[in-house]
Design a protein around this motif. Structure first.
Motif, PDB file in Angstrom:
ATOM      1  N   THR A  53       0.728   5.622   0.810  1.00  0.00           N
ATOM      2  CA  THR A  53      -0.007   6.679   1.496  1.00  0.00           C
ATOM      3  C   THR A  53      -0.477   7.655   0.440  1.00  0.00           C
ATOM      4  O   THR A  53       0.313   8.090  -0.401  1.00  0.00           O
ATOM      5  N   THR A  54      -1.779   7.960   0.473  1.00  0.00           N
ATOM      6  CA  THR A  54      -2.293   8.901  -0.517  1.00  0.00           C
ATOM      7  C   THR A  54      -1.866  10.304  -0.108  1.00  0.00           C
ATOM      8  O   THR A  54      -2.215  10.771   0.975  1.00  0.00           O
ATOM      9  N   GLU A  79      -2.433  -6.773  -4.542  1.00  0.00           N
ATOM     10  CA  GLU A  79      -2.118  -5.981  -3.355  1.00  0.00           C
ATOM     11  C   GLU A  79      -3.018  -6.394  -2.193  1.00  0.00           C
ATOM     12  O   GLU A  79      -4.030  -7.065  -2.384  1.00  0.00           O
ATOM     13  N   GLY A 113      -6.470  -6.806   8.024  1.00  0.00           N
ATOM     14  CA  GLY A 113      -5.112  -7.241   7.671  1.00  0.00           C
ATOM     15  C   GLY A 113      -5.052  -8.579   6.957  1.00  0.00           C
ATOM     16  O   GLY A 113      -3.966  -9.055   6.621  1.00  0.00           O
ATOM     17  N   ILE A 117       1.132   2.326  12.653  1.00  0.00           N
ATOM     18  CA  ILE A 117       1.917   1.207  13.196  1.00  0.00           C
ATOM     19  C   ILE A 117       3.187   0.949  12.363  1.00  0.00           C
ATOM     20  O   ILE A 117       3.857  -0.068  12.541  1.00  0.00           O
ATOM     21  N   PRO A 119       0.826  -1.228   0.000  1.00  0.00           N
ATOM     22  CA  PRO A 119       0.000   0.000   0.000  1.00  0.00           C
ATOM     23  C   PRO A 119       0.848   1.261   0.000  1.00  0.00           C
ATOM     24  O   PRO A 119       1.993   1.248   0.457  1.00  0.00           O
ATOM     25  N   HIS A 163      -5.866  -3.601   2.747  1.00  0.00           N
ATOM     26  CA  HIS A 163      -5.682  -2.486   3.685  1.00  0.00           C
ATOM     27  C   HIS A 163      -4.751  -1.403   3.129  1.00  0.00           C
ATOM     28  O   HIS A 163      -4.111  -1.589   2.095  1.00  0.00           O
ATOM     29  N   ALA A 198       2.855  -5.161  12.065  1.00  0.00           N
ATOM     30  CA  ALA A 198       1.812  -5.302  11.025  1.00  0.00           C
ATOM     31  C   ALA A 198       1.637  -6.757  10.625  1.00  0.00           C
ATOM     32  O   ALA A 198       2.591  -7.552  10.634  1.00  0.00           O
ATOM     33  N   ASN A 199       0.414  -7.094  10.270  1.00  0.00           N
ATOM     34  CA  ASN A 199       0.102  -8.437   9.787  1.00  0.00           C
ATOM     35  C   ASN A 199       0.406  -8.500   8.278  1.00  0.00           C
ATOM     36  O   ASN A 199      -0.202  -7.756   7.508  1.00  0.00           O
TER      37      ASN A 199
HETATM   38  P1  NAD Z   1      -5.368   1.521   6.816  1.00  0.00           P
HETATM   39  O1  NAD Z   1      -5.897   0.273   6.208  1.00  0.00           O
HETATM   40  O2  NAD Z   1      -3.975   1.878   6.508  1.00  0.00           O
HETATM   41  O3  NAD Z   1      -5.502   1.400   8.424  1.00  0.00           O
HETATM   42  C1  NAD Z   1      -6.766   1.215   9.078  1.00  0.00           C
HETATM   43  C2  NAD Z   1      -6.519   0.550  10.430  1.00  0.00           C
HETATM   44  O4  NAD Z   1      -6.176  -0.832  10.219  1.00  0.00           O
HETATM   45  C3  NAD Z   1      -5.354   1.149  11.220  1.00  0.00           C
HETATM   46  O5  NAD Z   1      -5.667   1.106  12.591  1.00  0.00           O
HETATM   47  C4  NAD Z   1      -4.181   0.234  10.927  1.00  0.00           C
HETATM   48  O6  NAD Z   1      -3.225   0.191  11.955  1.00  0.00           O
HETATM   49  C5  NAD Z   1      -4.888  -1.124  10.773  1.00  0.00           C
HETATM   50  N1  NAD Z   1      -4.179  -1.990   9.809  1.00  0.00           N
HETATM   51  C6  NAD Z   1      -4.124  -1.840   8.470  1.00  0.00           C
HETATM   52  N2  NAD Z   1      -3.375  -2.795   7.919  1.00  0.00           N
HETATM   53  C7  NAD Z   1      -2.946  -3.552   8.924  1.00  0.00           C
HETATM   54  C8  NAD Z   1      -2.109  -4.710   8.988  1.00  0.00           C
HETATM   55  N3  NAD Z   1      -1.574  -5.257   7.883  1.00  0.00           N
HETATM   56  N4  NAD Z   1      -1.854  -5.239  10.197  1.00  0.00           N
HETATM   57  C9  NAD Z   1      -2.389  -4.704  11.301  1.00  0.00           C
HETATM   58  N5  NAD Z   1      -3.183  -3.630  11.322  1.00  0.00           N
HETATM   59  C10 NAD Z   1      -3.453  -3.059  10.140  1.00  0.00           C
HETATM   60  O7  NAD Z   1      -6.369   2.700   6.427  1.00  0.00           O
HETATM   61  P2  NAD Z   1      -6.213   4.272   6.609  1.00  0.00           P
HETATM   62  O8  NAD Z   1      -5.597   4.568   7.956  1.00  0.00           O
HETATM   63  O9  NAD Z   1      -7.538   4.816   6.294  1.00  0.00           O
HETATM   64  O10 NAD Z   1      -5.219   4.729   5.452  1.00  0.00           O
HETATM   65  C11 NAD Z   1      -3.832   4.976   5.616  1.00  0.00           C
HETATM   66  C12 NAD Z   1      -3.233   5.389   4.289  1.00  0.00           C
HETATM   67  O11 NAD Z   1      -3.301   4.305   3.378  1.00  0.00           O
HETATM   68  C13 NAD Z   1      -3.982   6.552   3.623  1.00  0.00           C
HETATM   69  O12 NAD Z   1      -3.060   7.432   3.065  1.00  0.00           O
HETATM   70  C14 NAD Z   1      -4.815   5.869   2.556  1.00  0.00           C
HETATM   71  O13 NAD Z   1      -5.098   6.742   1.491  1.00  0.00           O
HETATM   72  C15 NAD Z   1      -3.867   4.753   2.146  1.00  0.00           C
HETATM   73  N6  NAD Z   1      -4.537   3.595   1.488  1.00  0.00           N
HETATM   74  C16 NAD Z   1      -3.846   3.003   0.488  1.00  0.00           C
HETATM   75  C17 NAD Z   1      -4.371   1.878  -0.146  1.00  0.00           C
HETATM   76  C18 NAD Z   1      -3.587   1.252  -1.257  1.00  0.00           C
HETATM   77  O14 NAD Z   1      -2.461   1.652  -1.535  1.00  0.00           O
HETATM   78  N7  NAD Z   1      -4.136   0.263  -1.948  1.00  0.00           N
HETATM   79  C19 NAD Z   1      -5.605   1.364   0.271  1.00  0.00           C
HETATM   80  C20 NAD Z   1      -6.277   1.985   1.324  1.00  0.00           C
HETATM   81  C21 NAD Z   1      -5.725   3.105   1.933  1.00  0.00           C
END
Ligand code: NAD
Length: 475
Positions: free
Chosen positions: A72-73, A259, A244, A268, A70, A262, A274-275
């Motif tokens: 970061t946007t 991909e 995750g 984190i 993933p 999440h 991270a998972n």
């Molecule tokens: P996120 O999925 O990154 O996180 C949401 C929650 O889930 C957080 O508490 C995080 O700690 C937890 N989490 C996510 N993945 C995890 C993992 N593998 N293991 C354990 N915990 C996990 O969503 P968000 O916070 O809304 O977005 C963060 C950034 O990611 C933003 O910039 C968003 O635009 C971007 N994003 C990118 C993609 C992609 O590249 N495909 C998809 C979604 C969001």
């Protein structure tokens, strides 16, 4: 011979989960040769506005397969979404998200479900065609094509057939959007006839999603449009127990991208907590796609066994159910130790012989499906303020060709009739008023000029056609 793939480590937790996943693939002896590219925040900062460098594009064009962490946007002005750019540029028309219940190993409200959401990836309101019409009114254009709808529905039935699935459910809102969602539903019904052994059903999307959220065990493969699919696949992914866990594939005729579901989880990042399972599941789909189903099964079974052993990352850890809380790296090491072992409780990954999600021949029908198209009128939208009055339009166009037959505000007829509901834009429907019941483009242009000359402010114009005498507009 090894298959070349492009790998992008991404942002936030991306690098840690990618390291973990590649270590598992290495130990399972996946025959891949890796080309690493940079994407995401650092690349946005280097002024490539899509978050990917020209050499990154070149690598993907060469390997045609991208395993992506993933990103970061970026919130910065002028930066465009990398994922949308990848989907559009690479023609990745199908997004596939399988989501399963891992009960009783992972706590879950639902004991049993195994859903695959297949989402159309290129059309709908995601085309980004948006306009501000007036001071108060904004619009977003929803584009649905018959060929795109047929292509994704055929992909869904083909997927169901290849994976021995029994049912495909289609979700649309064609009770409201009779033309756009209507054509998606029609495409679904016509493709379903080609697959008589697979049950086909349709729900209006709101009740459909409510049912998926409350009785997921009754669903199998679900196919839907871009926006509904986006919402639904997150609901379904969350239902599995952790965001995750799920991986997704983006498939086109030539390219594919894999991909985790999440995001980059910046909260984190860098903590080794991270998972990596979501990205691992995406890598499993990739291995099947590139024809290494045996390696995919080896890794997936070892992963299930590790979950069953109670070795869990923090997001899944439950004191009563888990045995050991581990970090990202340690989780990967535990999976590697289990390579060659099979799960005892959770079902093994079953892949039929020769199954690959690479299917380049899927097409939608682009052939013209009508003989005669006739221009019969125009919907013209005007900016409207309290000082404007309908009588002037009615007087001007009551008996002209074309003539005004109705005036709408946000879809509600306000003339004829005396509705008081009015916004700062109204749409006038003009229809041919001659014996032939048809008009020309010049008639439409003259209409626009006449409105302009009478100080009406035109903000939008749509033409009304009959296709073999059938209305190509909603009335
Ligand atoms: P996120 O999925 O990154 O996180 C949401 C929650 O889930 C957080 O508490 C995080 O700690 C937890 N989490 C996510 N993945 C995890 C993992 N593998 N293991 C354990 N915990 C996990 O969503 P968000 O916070 O809304 O977005 C963060 C950034 O990611 C933003 O910039 C968003 O635009 C971007 N994003 C990118 C993609 C992609 O590249 N495909 C998809 C979604 C969001």
């Amino acid at each position: 011979m090894s298959t070349p793939i492009t790998v992008a480590y991404g942002d936030g937790i991306g690098p840690e989960i990618m390291e973990a996943v590649l270590s598992m693939l290495r130990e399972a002896e996946a025959k891949i040769s890796i080309d690493v590219i940079e994407i995401g925040e650092r690349v946005y900062n280097k002024e490539w506005s899509y978050g990917i460098s020209p050499s990154g594009w070149e690598s993907i064009e060469r390997t045609k397969v991208l395993l992506k962490s993933p990103t970061t946007t970026s919130q910065g002005k002028g930066h465009k979404s990398l994922n949308v750019a990848l989907r559009k540029s690479l023609g990745l028309y199908a997004n596939i998200r399988p989501c399963t219940s891992y009960h009783p190993v992972i706590e879950n409200k639902f004991d049993r479900f195994d859903i695959v959401v297949i989402r159309e990836n290129e059309e709908d309101v995601y085309t980004g065609i948006e306009h501000r019409l007036t001071g108060n009114s904004y619009q977003c254009t929803k584009i649905i094509t018959r060929s795109g709808s047929e292509k994704i529905c055929r992909y869904a039935f083909n997927y169901a057939k290849r994976h021995n699935r029994k049912k495909v459910t289609c979700l649309t809102k064609d009770n409201i959007m009779k033309m756009t969602d209507g054509i998606f539903h029609t495409a679904f019904d016509s493709i379903a006839k080609e697959y008589p052994d697979i049950k086909a059903e349709h729900y209006i999307v709101d009740i459909g999603m409510a049912r998926v959220a409350t009785e997921p065990e009754n669903f199998d493969v679900i196919v839907t449009e871009n926006l509904y699919g986006d919402i639904l696949s997150d609901i379904v992914a969350q239902t599995s127990g952790s965001v995750g866990l799920a991986g997704s594939s983006n498939i086109g005729s030539e390219y594919a991208m894999f991909e985790a579901v999440h995001g980059s989880a910046p909260n984190i990042a860098g903590k080794n907590i991270a998972n990596p399972s979501g990205l691992l599941n995406a890598a499993v789909h990739m291995l099947i796609y590139i024809g290494q189903a045996d390696v995919a099964k080896l890794v997936h079974d070892a992963w299930l066994k590790t979950l069953e052993d109670g070795i869990h990352t923090a997001d899944l850890y439950k004191e009563k159910k888990s045995k050991q809380k581990v970090g990202t790296k340690e989780f990967a090491e535990a999976v590697i130790d289990n390579i060659g072992k099979k799960p005892g409780i959770l079902p093994e990954l079953i892949i039929s012989n020769g199954v690959s999600s690479k299917i380049s021949k899927i097409q939608g029908n682009c052939e013209q499906d009508y003989k005669v198209r006739k221009l019969v009128g125009s919907d013209i939208t005007l900016a409207w303020d309290k000082s404007s009055n309908f009588n002037q339009i009615v007087k001007l166009f009551e008996s002209s060709n074309p003539k005004v037959i109705a005036i709408y505000s946000k879809g509600l007829a306000i003339w004829p009739g005396d509705s008081k509901s009015l916004s700062d834009q109204v749409t006038c429907r003009f229809i041919a008023n001659n014996e032939k019941k048809t008009i020309t483009n010049i008639d439409v242009n003259n209409l626009l000029i006449k409105l302009e000359r009478n100080s009406f402010d035109v903000v939008r114009m749509d033409k009304l056609y009959l296709y073999d005498e059938k209305e190509g507009f909603f009335s």
